[in-house]
Motif scaffolding. Structure first.
Motif, PDB file in Angstrom:
ATOM      1  N   ALA A  12       0.699  -1.010   0.045  1.00 48.85           N
ATOM      2  CA  ALA A  12      -0.021  -0.145   0.025  1.00 48.85           C
ATOM      3  C   ALA A  12       0.652   1.177  -0.002  1.00 48.85           C
ATOM      4  CB  ALA A  12      -1.088   0.014   1.237  1.00 48.85           C
TER       5      ALA A  12
ATOM      6  N   GLY B 134       2.202   1.650  -3.424  1.00 49.81           N
ATOM      7  CA  GLY B 134       1.203   1.836  -4.407  1.00 49.81           C
ATOM      8  C   GLY B 134       0.637   3.438  -4.290  1.00 49.81           C
ATOM      9  N   PHE B 135       0.431   3.889  -3.264  1.00 50.41           N
ATOM     10  CA  PHE B 135      -0.032   5.202  -3.147  1.00 50.41           C
ATOM     11  C   PHE B 135       0.783   6.080  -3.419  1.00 50.41           C
ATOM     12  CE2 PHE B 135      -3.405   2.887  -0.239  1.00 50.41           C
ATOM     13  CZ  PHE B 135      -4.433   3.248  -1.289  1.00 50.41           C
TER      14      PHE B 135
ATOM     15  N   GLU C 241       2.971   5.720  -5.740  1.00 53.90           N
ATOM     16  CA  GLU C 241       3.095   5.826  -7.028  1.00 53.90           C
ATOM     17  C   GLU C 241       1.871   6.490  -7.677  1.00 53.90           C
ATOM     18  OE1 GLU C 241       5.506   2.207  -8.793  1.00 53.90           O
ATOM     19  OE2 GLU C 241       3.355   1.611  -8.204  1.00 53.90           O
ATOM     20  N   VAL C 242       0.880   6.381  -7.021  1.00 49.36           N
ATOM     21  CA  VAL C 242      -0.422   7.026  -7.645  1.00 49.36           C
ATOM     22  C   VAL C 242      -0.243   8.475  -7.662  1.00 49.36           C
ATOM     23  CG1 VAL C 242      -2.666   7.444  -7.137  1.00 49.36           C
ATOM     24  CG2 VAL C 242      -2.045   5.247  -6.996  1.00 49.36           C
TER      25      VAL C 242
ATOM     26  N   GLU D 178       2.433   9.713 -10.113  1.00 54.80           N
ATOM     27  CA  GLU D 178       1.841   9.619 -11.349  1.00 54.80           C
ATOM     28  C   GLU D 178       1.024  10.893 -11.536  1.00 54.80           C
ATOM     29  OE1 GLU D 178       2.178   7.332 -14.097  1.00 54.80           O
ATOM     30  OE2 GLU D 178       4.040   7.114 -13.066  1.00 54.80           O
TER      31      GLU D 178
ATOM     32  N   MET E 287      -1.944  11.360 -10.669  1.00 53.14           N
ATOM     33  CA  MET E 287      -3.366  10.858 -10.999  1.00 53.14           C
ATOM     34  C   MET E 287      -4.349  11.835 -10.378  1.00 53.14           C
ATOM     35  SD  MET E 287      -3.516   6.720 -11.001  1.00 53.14           S
ATOM     36  CE  MET E 287      -2.500   6.031 -12.033  1.00 53.14           C
ATOM     37  N   PHE E 288      -3.937  12.266  -9.554  1.00 53.79           N
ATOM     38  CA  PHE E 288      -4.975  13.073  -8.775  1.00 53.79           C
ATOM     39  C   PHE E 288      -4.551  14.493  -8.424  1.00 53.79           C
ATOM     40  CE2 PHE E 288      -5.643   8.647  -7.521  1.00 53.79           C
ATOM     41  CZ  PHE E 288      -7.001   8.483  -7.808  1.00 53.79           C
TER      42      PHE E 288
END
Lengths: 750, 129
Positions: free
Chosen positions: A391, A394-395, A397-398, A401, A403-404
């Motif tokens: 986790a 992953g977070f 990376e998010v 990226e 993404m948000f």
């Protein structure tokens, strides 16, 4: 009167002999690390007491004898046999001793047609020669030889003496070996569990403690005979319990020995204990007239009347005790007491040996248990840690990226730090898990044929980005004759990648890393060379140990500290070895070799070897599940037979009459229900307990059809063992299983 | 392909949230289940185009859930992809044998996940046709 003189002479001889042996043993006690001094002492005593010109100890070295110690031999002789050693054949006395395994003498070398070493005979001018074998565990390890320059055959007394000295010399060799081993092990073991493998070899040596029992029986037998007593026993002192335990007895009924072994001879409250504490022999002339401790009471009840307890000491340390006894009351003469005291000091060594053995044995067993626990703990810990870590990674990376949404510079930087720390931690966990698998003997290899060049190119491609970032050139040189190798591709790449990323990491900007592969006999040799700072000598072994990083690269590097340890273990698992060549300021080369062809799998163990073990047939179509069950049952004293489907399982059950069957339900072909029904319907197999292990929750159906137990997957180890215990396939007193390969063999479908 | 419905079965809430958020962010319609039983039940009702299935689950595990999904005629041809905790060969082979259409090893790569999912969707369709 004549008889008396003869006896007196014998006694003087015996005393002299034991005094000499005592000298030898004292020498040993002083310097266990200097075997030469001890052997010198043996040789000198043997020469003096057997009244000859020269004596020597030779040790067997492959096919010849090497001179270990000598007295009275000319330097010319010594250098001659240094160049032309005595071979193990009938042309030499030593050869005959080694071949016949018995004491041998040649009354006159010049009239022995078979004797072939006239060259040394001419140097030393010897005529009568004699030698006795030095036996360790039934193996001739050397010989003690005597030389007379006149024809004067050795008499019975000299023969007996030489035999005794040869036995002493053998004990010296063994003892020196043992002490050294124990010292080395002691230090290393505490440091590295890696040594476990070596230790299990020591386990093999320990099994020869039977030989020691024989030595101890011999000691007590001689003590009783020489002292003119009717019986006796030899005890070992157990430090932790502050008591003695009887190891061996002579001229005592089996019943008495059993009883003696059953009692605890306390240090504080018994005659034997008092003798040990006071450091000298204590006699009881008549057991009828004194207060009896439990040990004496046992002897008294068995019909013994007088007892002499002699402590076995090694310096200040209590080792054990010799107890001799007579059926009639009466005092023990001073001579007897004195004689036995000498004798006891001689036996100290043998008893001490026994204790060394036991110490090694316990240490080995303890370490195995510790290692097993450690491996299991690490495996479960790494799994538990991995999930939250996923986790974290992953977070990060998010967010990275975008993404948000966009990030400012600082946020971006911190997130990169979180991500790289997370990945580092994950790598560490993976390494730990791999290492614990290797250590528990559970890393399985999957062999395939793959291209060496492609594997190397793959490895280089994985570090190319980082190398480019630091201006490091990575070169590859593969012997054109190399093509496919038969090995475990994944593990091969893992090792390579580890070495490559280390090399890139430790090479300064603008440096070079060179990868090379060539064939060397049946092996593939891969080297990874960098022109980094090199590794100082004191770090060269250390860097292969867990959590040790070399000092190269003073800045904090992100290695896990496990990589090289793991690599070395994996390479050795693949059948090869790993090494390091390095020079400070020039660079380092890490190399490893692996066999080009995977080693032929060991043939299944001969049935006789495990014939006495109860058999458990495990029927499951899933390989992983079979392996897991086998791993669970490892070390429980059962033989595991695999079957991959119902038909094969039924055949095994019929053929092997197993102690239990572990049965999966969902299988292609005959399913578990059908197998169970057929086992129950067949008169011959009806009694075999069947434990169902399935993902299906149909317990009542299973029990109704006659299953002995029903476990639902995933099944824990304790659960499975518990079920096998209930049906009697595993004894309830089995200890924790040892680490190591599972005892299993697959059974073909036929 | 955006708009496709992905059923994600994963018991760890953080990992579930991660996969859900990433896939939602690139336009997929994500349905989340936290156990094998819930996943099987939802699969029957939500008409997914792809199922991402964790293997280690409380109650029935991923293998058992897959078997139940395969028995449901409404789900014929829907690819089911395993999420494996270890990137280990044994697990990969085992998932293939068990009949999964593919696997994704954890940690999943956020950067690659959308395109991997896209591949599984188009391969699955290709197989059906």
């Amino acid at each position: 009167m004549e008889e008396f003189r003869s006896l007196q002479r014998d006694y003087t001889d015996a005393t002299e002999q034991f005094a000499a042996m005592n000298e030898v043993l004292t020498a040993l006690g002083r310097s266990s690390s200097d075997p030469d001094a001890v052997l010198d002492s043996v040789v000198e005593s043997a020469r003096r007491l057997c009244r000859c010109e020269a004596a020597a100890v030779y040790l067997i070295d492959d096919d010849h004898f090497t001179l270990a110690s000598s007295v009275g031999l000319s330097t010319e002789f010594v250098s001659r046999i240094g160049e032309h050693p005595f071979r193990i054949d009938r042309a030499t006395l030593l050869g005959r001793v080694a071949l016949d395994r018995q004491i041998t003498q040649i009354p006159d070398v010049l009239s022995d047609p078979e004797y072939g070493r006239q060259d040394v005979q001419r140097i030393e001018k010897f005529r009568t020669i004699m030698a006795a074998p030095m036996l360790l565990d039934d193996e001739v390890v050397g010989a003690l030889s005597l030389v007379r320059t006149e024809v004067d055959p050795f008499d019975g007394r000299a023969i007996a003496l030489l035999e005794a000295f040869a036995a002493q010399a053998a004990i010296v060799v063994r003892n020196v070996h043992l002490v050294r081993e124990l010292e080395e092990r002691g230090v290393e073991l505490a440091r590295r569990v890696e040594q476990l493998e070596a230790l299990s070899e020591v386990g093999g040596v320990v099994s020869s403690s039977l030989v020691l029992d024989e030595v101890l029986s011999n000691i007590i037998m001689n003590a009783v005979r020489f002292s003119g007593c009717d019986g006796g026993s030899i005890m070992e002192y157990v430090e932790e319990e502050r008591s003695f335990s009887v190891r061996s007895a002579y001229a005592s009924s089996a019943e008495l020995l059993r009883k003696l072994r059953g009692i605890r001879v306390d240090l504080e409250t018994t005659l034997v204990g008092r003798a040990a504490l006071e450091g000298h022999p204590i006699a009881v002339a008549d057991l009828d007239t004194v207060e009896l401790d439990p040990h004496l009471e046992l002897l008294h009840d068995d019909g013994w009347r007088s007892v002499l307890a002699v402590p076995v000491l090694r310096g200040e340390r209590i080792i054990g005790a010799l107890v001799v006894r007579r059926k009639r009351p009466g005092a023990f003469s001073d001579e007897t007491v004195e004689f036995l005291e000498t004798f006891a000091s001689q036996s100290a060594l043998a008893v001490w040996n026994a204790q060394l053995f036991r110490e090694l044995e316990t240490k080995t067993a303890e370490l195995q248990v510790v290692s097993q626990h450690k491996s299991e703990f690490l495996a479960s810990m790494s799994h538990e840690l991995r999930t939250p870590l996923n986790a974290v990674i992953g977070f990060s990376e998010v967010l990275l990226e975008r993404m948000f949404g966009e990030l400012n510079e600082r946020q971006d930087e911190y997130l990169r730090d979180i991500l790289s720390s997370g990945r580092h931690l994950l790598q560490l966990l993976n390494d730990i898990l791999d290492l614990s698998k290797v250590e528990a003997g559970r890393m399985e290899l999957a062999t395939s044929t793959f291209s060496v060049r492609s594997a190397l190119e793959y490895g280089i491609s994985m570090v190319r980005e980082r190398a480019a970032l630091h201006g490091i050139a990575v070169g590859l040189e593969v012997d054109p004759a190399l093509d496919g190798i038969e090995s475990d591709e994944l593990r091969f790449k893992q090792v390579l990648l580890n070495l490559l990323s280390n090399a890139v990491k430790f090479t300064p900007d603008g440096g070079h890393v060179a990868v090379a592969a060539r064939r060397d006999g049946d092996d593939l040799v891969v080297t990874v060379t960098d022109d980094g700072t090199g590794i100082p000598p004191e770090d060269r072994e250390r860097i292969f140990e867990s959590f040790q990083q070399g000092r190269r690269g003073a800045q904090q590097e992100e290695g896990t500290g496990l990589g090289l340890t793991l690599c070395r273990r994996i390479v050795s698992l693949l059948g090869g070895r790993m090494w390091l060549e390095t020079e400070v300021g020039v660079g380092s080369t890490f190399g490893f070799s692996v066999p080009m062809r995977s080693p032929v799998e060991e043939p299944p163990a001969a049935p006789t070897e495990q014939a006495h073990l109860p058999i458990v047939v495990v029927i499951d179509d899933d390989r992983a599940s079979l392996d897991l069950m086998t791993a669970y049952l490892d070390g429980l004293g059962v033989q595991v037979i695999h079957a991959r489907d119902g038909e094969e399982g039924l055949q095994s059950i019929r053929a092997l009459a197993p102690a239990a069957v572990v049965l999966d339900i969902r299988m292609p072909g005959l399913d578990g229900w059908q197998v169970l029904t057929r086992v129950r319907d067949d008169e011959a197999t009806r009694a075999v307990p069947v434990i169902i292990v399935s993902m299906l929750d149909e317990r009542s159906r299973g029990l109704m059809l006659g299953a002995a137990d029903y476990l639902i997957k995933p099944v824990g180890r304790e659960e499975l063992i518990g079920a096998l215990r209930r049906v009697g396939a595993v004894h309830s007193d089995v200890a924790l299983p040892e680490a190591g390969g599972a005892r299993s063999r697959s059974r073909g479908a036929g | 392909m955006s708009g496709d419905r992905i059923l994600v079965v994963e018991d760890n809430p953080l990992n579930l949230k991660l996969v859900r958020d990433v896939l939602t962010a690139v336009g997929y319609d994500v349905v989340a289940a936290q156990s094998g039983e819930e996943g099987v039940a939802l699969a029957g009702s939500c008409d997914p185009d792809l199922v991402l299935m964790d293997l280690q689950l409380p109650g029935i595990d991923g293998y058992e859930a897959l078997r139940l999904l395969r028995q449901d005629p409404r789900l014929g041809g829907v690819p089911v992809v395993a999420l494996t905790a270890f990137a280990m060969r044994e697990d990969r082979e085992r998932t293939a044998r068990a009949g999964f259409d593919g696997y994704l090893s954890k940690p999943i790569s956020v950067r690659e996940l959308p395109s991997q999912v896209d591949d599984f969707l188009s391969n699955g369709r290709a197989d059906v046709r």
